[in-house]
Write a protein that holds these residues in place. Structure first.
Motif, PDB file in Angstrom:
ATOM      1  N   UNK A 167     -11.384   6.993  -0.615  1.00 35.53           N
ATOM      2  CA  UNK A 167     -11.736   7.138   0.794  1.00 35.53           C
ATOM      3  C   UNK A 167     -10.647   6.523   1.654  1.00 35.53           C
ATOM      4  N   UNK A 168     -10.380   7.147   2.785  1.00 32.48           N
ATOM      5  CA  UNK A 168      -9.447   6.586   3.750  1.00 32.48           C
ATOM      6  C   UNK A 168     -10.029   6.702   5.153  1.00 32.48           C
ATOM      7  N   UNK A 169      -9.770   5.675   5.958  1.00 27.31           N
ATOM      8  CA  UNK A 169     -10.142   5.716   7.372  1.00 27.31           C
ATOM      9  C   UNK A 169      -8.917   5.909   8.248  1.00 27.31           C
ATOM     10  N   UNK A 170      -7.799   6.269   7.614  1.00 23.74           N
ATOM     11  CA  UNK A 170      -6.542   6.441   8.334  1.00 23.74           C
ATOM     12  C   UNK A 170      -5.682   5.200   8.331  1.00 23.74           C
ATOM     13  N   UNK A 171      -6.268   4.059   7.947  1.00 23.77           N
ATOM     14  CA  UNK A 171      -5.530   2.792   7.923  1.00 23.77           C
ATOM     15  C   UNK A 171      -5.403   2.243   6.503  1.00 23.77           C
ATOM     16  N   UNK A 172      -6.487   2.308   5.749  1.00 26.48           N
ATOM     17  CA  UNK A 172      -6.482   1.802   4.376  1.00 26.48           C
ATOM     18  C   UNK A 172      -7.324   2.712   3.502  1.00 26.48           C
ATOM     19  N   UNK A 173      -7.112   2.594   2.187  1.00 30.30           N
ATOM     20  CA  UNK A 173      -7.816   3.445   1.236  1.00 30.30           C
ATOM     21  C   UNK A 173      -8.495   2.593   0.179  1.00 30.30           C
ATOM     22  N   UNK A 174      -9.570   3.124  -0.401  1.00 30.96           N
ATOM     23  CA  UNK A 174     -10.238   2.440  -1.495  1.00 30.96           C
ATOM     24  C   UNK A 174     -10.815   3.457  -2.468  1.00 30.96           C
ATOM     25  N   UNK A 175     -10.845   3.074  -3.737  1.00 31.46           N
ATOM     26  CA  UNK A 175     -11.402   3.912  -4.785  1.00 31.46           C
ATOM     27  C   UNK A 175     -12.898   3.656  -4.891  1.00 31.46           C
TER      28      UNK A 175
END
Length: 706
Positions: free
Chosen positions: A498-506
């Motif tokens: 997932x990304x919010x445009x600033x950071x990503x996480x699995x």
């Protein structure tokens, strides 16, 4: 039928009414053993209660409780494995889910009294094979050494109690260029490696050869073409392969397929034009193998069914070698040394089988493949012959396995550092070829034009949303949210991020060698349904997962209606792809039509749109499905998405277009980059897509240290 056989590690002796394990024998009621024997004869298949009662208690009236007592007695005798071996199918019957090996008079063991603990430990191995010498003992060395050099430590081929450490004398990339090379094979004398070298500019390839001693390369084909995998004649003088191309007048398929041959020795002196042997315009042919009798075996596909055929060059005609009525062929390999064909298939029970055939089509053996925990239950495997006696070898990506002729799978590797293909062995068994690859793709957001385009097609502006040095794609907007879900290999395996445009996480945790074919958000934006390794899993934003138990593998997940818990999918039923609506609450399947569907989406109003195998667009009609004539010639393999009853698609010229279902308005919106993979989602202002950054494959040779 023999009166003695093995069920897993248990020896069954009908003459003594005994079940024996580790020298401990139990006397079992003859009728209970008759139930076990009937289940063993139909291993892996569900046998109904009525059938068991009729076969075991012939002309005798008994209650169903009698059968249940026999099952209970058998499970008790089989100990902790009893409930695993004998599976209950509610309101259907029972099945024996364990390997069965029948004991014959000429087997090494004369009776159950002679079984010792060592023999029990190896009871899953065909003991008749023990009387045959290994074809090449160094074949085992090569496999073990292959993993040792990649994993950095030794591993155990068959017995974890006695690990063996070996090493590789040399590992070398035979085709370490900036191109994509694949389909490597050895010449029969082992002097040359023949492979494809792909042209990224023209999306077609040449066939090349490389001398393994001098490293000199030879371009064998005079002209670029869409050449498939190849095979040598027994004398090494000729190559045979498939060449595909667009049909001049497509009727049933867009591509036509030609079986071609090439004089290898002449091509080593100067590139040659291959000679056509036959052409198929209404069927697909692939995987040619030159047989010892100078015929060529091929897989041929009509509609959704594969069969194995043999083509005679002298008579210029083909005949069917093998087909499966209630299932489908997956893959096959041919051993010129043994003059045998090994074929994998999927049957109507949904399981994969390994069949050993003679080239004339005579079936020697057929066994269900017993998957270990490391391999997902619906994963297809593609084994090759190996120097190991009566065993094949295959890779699932980062893991290597041996497959015996009787369906037993043994993990012979530690996880590798990167995906590789199934090994192809040198004639001497001391060297092997694998294809090693690296793929890199990015996710982009394309700005949709606000006004109608000018007469000339303009390039559309886009920005890169997610970038790494590995593959990333399948980006989809969160409903009523700011997140974007996508698939990435940046953690070593394909996972949902997932990304919010600033950071990503699995957020997903799929196992090693996982791959994702389709993912969709729930309507509330709090979970994602993914098709991972042919199984559907709902992944929640907090990382929790819910799996759906299905009887058939899901080939493609197109769309998910989370409110009604239904999904549009391509499922493989009896080995054949079916376009269906799947009810996730009860696993019920509703077939939609009998067409081959490449891609489908539903509009917000519930209208179904799909493309067929010829990239034509269809929609349901009052009596039959209707062709959308306005989109004739606009289809491609780049997929399409729907938003507000408007279809957004890409044609072969990489032009983005829109088509309004309400008023039939068609418009070219602009030009997308030529390295586009496919479009994945759209909102009011942006289109999500993935673009290919690099795609590289190379042929690697591993040499065993003597």
């Amino acid at each position: 039928m023999s009166e003695q056989y093995w069920v897993g590690g248990f020896f069954i002796d009908l003459s003594r009414n005994q079940i024996t394990q580790n020298k401990q024998s139990q006397t079992i009621a003859p009728k209970a053993l008759a139930v076990l024997t009937y289940l063993a004869k139909h291993q892996g298949k569900v046998v109904s209660h009525d059938t068991l009662l009729d076969k075991v208690w012939q002309k005798t009236t008994v209650s169903p409780n009698t059968l249940q007592k026999s099952i209970a007695q058998l499970r008790k005798a089989l100990g902790d494995s009893g409930n695993v071996y004998i599976k209950t199918h509610a309101k259907q019957g029972y099945s024996l889910e364990c390997d069965v090996r029948w004991h014959h008079e000429n087997d090494i063991e004369a009776s159950s009294a002679q079984i010792n603990e060592n023999e029990i430990a190896t009871s899953n191995i065909d003991h008749t094979a023990a009387k045959k010498p290994l074809k090449a003992s160094l074949g085992i060395v090569s496999i073990i050494a292959f993993i040792t050099i990649l994993g950095g430590i030794g591993f155990n081929l068959t017995t974890p109690k006695q690990p063996t450490k070996l090493s590789i004398e040399k590992i070398r990339a035979l085709t370490a260029t900036d191109n994509k090379e694949f389909s490597g094979i050895y010449s029969p004398d082992g002097q040359y490696v023949v492979f494809h070298r792909y042209s990224a500019e023209f999306c077609i390839n040449h066939i090349w050869a490389k001398n393994t001693k001098t490293q000199q390369e030879f371009q064998l084909t005079k002209h670029l073409g869409a050449y498939g995998s190849h095979s040598f004649s027994k004398d090494g003088k000729n190559l045979v392969f498939i060449q595909s191309g667009s049909c001049n007048q497509p009727i049933n398929q867009k591509q036509c397929y030609k079986l071609m041959t090439l004089d290898f020795n002449r091509a080593l002196n100067s590139p040659q034009s291959p000679r056509e042997l036959m052409e198929c315009k209404n069927s697909i042919i692939q995987s040619p193998q030159w047989l010892n009798n100078n015929n060529i075996s091929l897989l041929q596909k009509y509609s959704d069914s594969w069969k194995l055929i043999s083509y005679s060059i002298n008579e210029n005609k083909s005949k069917m070698i093998y087909t499966i009525d209630n299932g489908n062929i997956i893959d096959y390999d041919y051993s010129a040394t043994d003059n045998l064909i090994a074929l994998t298939s999927i049957r109507n029970d949904g399981h994969l089988y390994i069949e050993i055939l003679k080239p004339e089509g005579q079936l020697i053996s057929s066994h269900r493949i017993n998957y270990p925990e490391e391999i997902a239950q619906f994963r297809f495997i593609y084994p090759n012959f190996s120097p190991l006696d009566e065993q094949l070898i295959f890779s699932t990506g980062k893991q290597l396995f041996a497959l015996s002729y009787n369906g037993q799978v043994t993990n012979i590797s530690l996880p590798l550092d990167g995906p590789m293909s199934s090994p192809i062995f040198h004639p001497n068994g001391q060297q092997m070829l694998v294809i090693k690859g690296h793929y890199d793709s990015d996710i982009i957001a394309v700005t949709l034009p606000e006004t109608e385009q000018a007469s000339t097609v303009q390039k559309l502006n886009y920005s890169v949303l997610e970038r790494s040095i590995v593959g990333e794609d399948k980006a989809i907007f969160q409903p009523n949210g700011d997140l974007i879900a996508y698939k990435s290999e940046r953690s070593g395996e394909e996972q949902i991020w997932l990304t919010d445009g600033k950071s990503s996480q699995q957020i997903s945790h799929f196992p090693i060698d996982a791959y994702i074919v389709g993912m969709n958000w729930a309507a509330d934006g709090q979970s994602i349904l993914a098709n991972a390794i042919h199984e559907l899993t709902q992944v929640f934003l907090d990382g929790n997962e819910k799996s759906f138990s299905l009887d058939h593998p899901v080939e493609s997940l197109f769309q998910w209606d989370s409110d009604n818990q239904t999904a549009l999918v391509n499922m493989r039923i009896k080995g054949k792809l079916k376009f269906a609506k799947l009810d996730l609450t009860n696993s019920q399947i509703q077939l939609i039509n009998n067409k081959i569907v490449n891609w489908t989406q539903k509009s917000e109003t519930g209208q179904l749109i799909y493309t067929d195998h010829m990239d034509r667009f269809w929609k349901p009609g009052p009596a039959e499905d209707q062709l959308i004539e306005a989109l004739d010639g606009q289809g491609s393999d780049k997929r399409f998405v729907i938003r507000n009853n408007v279809i957004f698609g890409v044609n072969k010229g990489f032009q983005l277009w829109s088509y309004a279902l309400d008023d039939d308005k068609f418009e070219i919106l602009g030009k997308l980059p030529d390295n586009l993979n496919y479009v994945t989602d759209v909102n009011q202002s942006q289109l999500l897509a993935s673009v290919r950054i690099s795609s590289k494959k190379e042929v690697v040779e591993l040499i065993v240290k003597e």
